[in-house]
Design a protein around this motif. Sequence first.
Motif, mmCIF file in Angstrom:
data_model
loop_
_atom_site.group_PDB
_atom_site.id
_atom_site.type_symbol
_atom_site.label_atom_id
_atom_site.label_comp_id
_atom_site.label_asym_id
_atom_site.label_seq_id
_atom_site.Cartn_x
_atom_site.Cartn_y
_atom_site.Cartn_z
ATOM 1 N N GLY A 230 72.342 -6.702 29.709
ATOM 2 C CA GLY A 230 71.967 -5.323 29.961
ATOM 3 C C GLY A 230 73.095 -4.367 29.637
ATOM 4 N N ALA A 231 74.331 -4.736 30.010
ATOM 5 C CA ALA A 231 75.487 -3.887 29.721
ATOM 6 C C ALA A 231 75.702 -3.749 28.216
ATOM 7 N N PHE A 232 75.539 -4.860 27.476
ATOM 8 C CA PHE A 232 75.671 -4.808 26.021
ATOM 9 C C PHE A 232 74.600 -3.900 25.420
ATOM 10 N N ALA A 233 73.380 -3.998 25.934
ATOM 11 C CA ALA A 233 72.295 -3.162 25.427
ATOM 12 C C ALA A 233 72.578 -1.687 25.676
ATOM 13 N N LEU A 234 73.063 -1.361 26.853
ATOM 14 C CA LEU A 234 73.380 0.033 27.169
ATOM 15 C C LEU A 234 74.515 0.546 26.283
ATOM 16 N N GLU A 235 75.504 -0.303 26.050
ATOM 17 C CA GLU A 235 76.614 0.047 25.155
ATOM 18 C C GLU A 235 76.104 0.307 23.735
ATOM 19 N N SER A 236 75.168 -0.531 23.289
ATOM 20 C CA SER A 236 74.641 -0.415 21.923
ATOM 21 C C SER A 236 73.771 0.819 21.729
ATOM 22 N N ASP A 237 73.298 1.400 22.808
ATOM 23 C CA ASP A 237 72.469 2.598 22.696
ATOM 24 C C ASP A 237 73.174 3.733 21.971
ATOM 25 N N ALA A 238 74.503 3.744 21.982
ATOM 26 C CA ALA A 238 75.235 4.788 21.279
ATOM 27 C C ALA A 238 74.880 4.805 19.793
ATOM 28 N N VAL A 239 74.584 3.621 19.250
ATOM 29 C CA VAL A 239 74.196 3.505 17.843
ATOM 30 C C VAL A 239 72.681 3.552 17.676
ATOM 31 N N LEU A 240 71.945 2.918 18.593
ATOM 32 C CA LEU A 240 70.521 2.642 18.390
ATOM 33 C C LEU A 240 69.569 3.683 18.956
ATOM 34 N N ARG A 241 70.043 4.555 19.855
ATOM 35 C CA ARG A 241 69.143 5.500 20.515
ATOM 36 C C ARG A 241 68.343 6.367 19.549
ATOM 37 N N PRO A 242 68.890 6.803 18.382
ATOM 38 C CA PRO A 242 68.086 7.654 17.485
ATOM 39 C C PRO A 242 66.779 7.025 17.016
ATOM 40 N N GLY A 243 66.675 5.696 17.040
ATOM 41 C CA GLY A 243 65.445 5.037 16.593
ATOM 42 C C GLY A 243 64.443 4.771 17.686
ATOM 43 N N ALA A 244 64.739 5.191 18.929
ATOM 44 C CA ALA A 244 63.911 4.792 20.073
ATOM 45 C C ALA A 244 62.493 5.353 20.003
ATOM 46 N N HIS B 187 70.228 -2.044 33.872
ATOM 47 C CA HIS B 187 71.324 -1.664 34.764
ATOM 48 C C HIS B 187 71.713 -2.804 35.699
ATOM 49 N N THR B 188 70.730 -3.576 36.133
ATOM 50 C CA THR B 188 70.968 -4.606 37.151
ATOM 51 C C THR B 188 70.745 -6.026 36.635
ATOM 52 N N GLY B 189 70.044 -6.184 35.519
ATOM 53 C CA GLY B 189 69.678 -7.500 35.010
ATOM 54 C C GLY B 189 68.495 -8.120 35.716
ATOM 55 N N GLU B 190 67.860 -7.391 36.622
ATOM 56 C CA GLU B 190 66.782 -7.951 37.434
ATOM 57 C C GLU B 190 65.461 -8.024 36.679
ATOM 58 N N LEU B 191 64.676 -9.042 37.029
ATOM 59 C CA LEU B 191 63.349 -9.256 36.464
ATOM 60 C C LEU B 191 62.408 -8.116 36.827
ATOM 61 N N VAL B 192 61.612 -7.679 35.848
ATOM 62 C CA VAL B 192 60.577 -6.673 36.077
ATOM 63 C C VAL B 192 59.279 -7.206 35.496
ATOM 64 N N ARG B 193 58.206 -7.169 36.301
ATOM 65 C CA ARG B 193 56.884 -7.604 35.848
ATOM 66 C C ARG B 193 55.973 -6.391 35.787
ATOM 67 N N PHE B 194 55.615 -5.989 34.584
ATOM 68 C CA PHE B 194 54.708 -4.861 34.421
ATOM 69 C C PHE B 194 53.259 -5.353 34.425
ATOM 70 N N ASP B 195 52.381 -4.644 35.139
ATOM 71 C CA ASP B 195 50.948 -4.900 35.067
ATOM 72 C C ASP B 195 50.209 -3.563 35.176
ATOM 73 N N ARG B 196 48.897 -3.618 35.245
ATOM 74 C CA ARG B 196 48.112 -2.383 35.223
ATOM 75 C C ARG B 196 48.352 -1.520 36.456
ATOM 76 N N ASP B 197 48.933 -2.089 37.511
ATOM 77 C CA ASP B 197 49.212 -1.333 38.726
ATOM 78 C C ASP B 197 50.635 -0.801 38.787
ATOM 79 N N SER B 198 51.397 -0.967 37.705
ATOM 80 C CA SER B 198 52.794 -0.542 37.707
ATOM 81 C C SER B 198 52.975 0.954 37.475
ATOM 82 N N GLY B 199 51.916 1.626 37.037
ATOM 83 C CA GLY B 199 52.033 3.044 36.735
ATOM 84 C C GLY B 199 52.755 3.320 35.431
#
Length: 315
Positions: free
Chosen positions: A125-139, A168-180
């Motif tokens: 997660g930290a590496f991904a956030l660091e890489s956003d400096a280069v990659l954010r324009p394509g989001a 930010h935390t590395g924690e698991l997130v499960r998205f479903d139709r009730d996640s909003g």
Amino acid sequence: MTQNNELNSSSHDVALVLGGGGAAGNAWQIGVIAGLADAGFDLTEAADLVIGTSAGSTAAAAVRSGVPAAELFASALAALARPEGGVGQNPAPRPPSIPQQELFERLRAIGAAAGSAEELQKAMGAFALESDAVLRPGADQRRALVASRLPRQDWPERPMLLVALNAHTGELVRFDRDSGVELADAVTASTALPGGTATHIIDGVHYINGGVRSAENADLAAGYATVIVLSPFGGPDWRRPGQFEGIRRFPGYGLDDQVEALRGQGSRVVVITPDPASLEAMGTNQMDPATRPPSARAGFEQGRREAARVAGRVA
């Protein structure tokens, strides 16, 4: 869902787990599902739960879309005929990126340095956030592309989980139709490869690819009587060159460990990994969109051959 050693009569029936695997793996999974359906075992109808990780989240959204398996297969074969941007006749400009070989070497180095699965997930997660400096324009372009490739934009009525991690935390997130969360956002988050694409932001939270935790996340199917796992990067050749899913796996997070745990809880588990013909079709760079048609065709033939085995385990 029960987690007892022996599943009781109130347990759910069939869970379908779709793992990460890039463009080739996604197409292979669609091909396998279409081949199974062609041979008389239609998982688009039989699965009570579909779990998708990384490229498997895109496949999961397709499986739950209500589009017949044969049409999904035809779409995978025709993928290269569509412009990359999804609209008009000209491909969209390529977003900024980090060279692929450099990226995979960095991901493996992060894995090698981690002392636990939790450390690995947080470091990615930290590496991904660091890489956003280069990659954010394509989001924004990437989110639009993901949305353009979904057969439908709304969540299905039948259960589906898409797996991502909080960057930010590395924690698991499960998205479903009730996640909003909109379906396109959930798929974009689940497929956000650290250093390969920008993190995906939903309500101020940055998310990354669920494959960082596990290429399949099959453990999330605990409590289902039958678990069918399609794993493009599973099997004895999982370390083949150029693959993100070749990073280090800690005990409990690899496919073999998760299958063993599910069986210990009483689930029947069927695992399908690419056979030699499918591996050849997928090649050594499964991120390449050109691998989609041959991978889908090989998956279709493999699915037809696997139908009797899968149906026999579900019956």
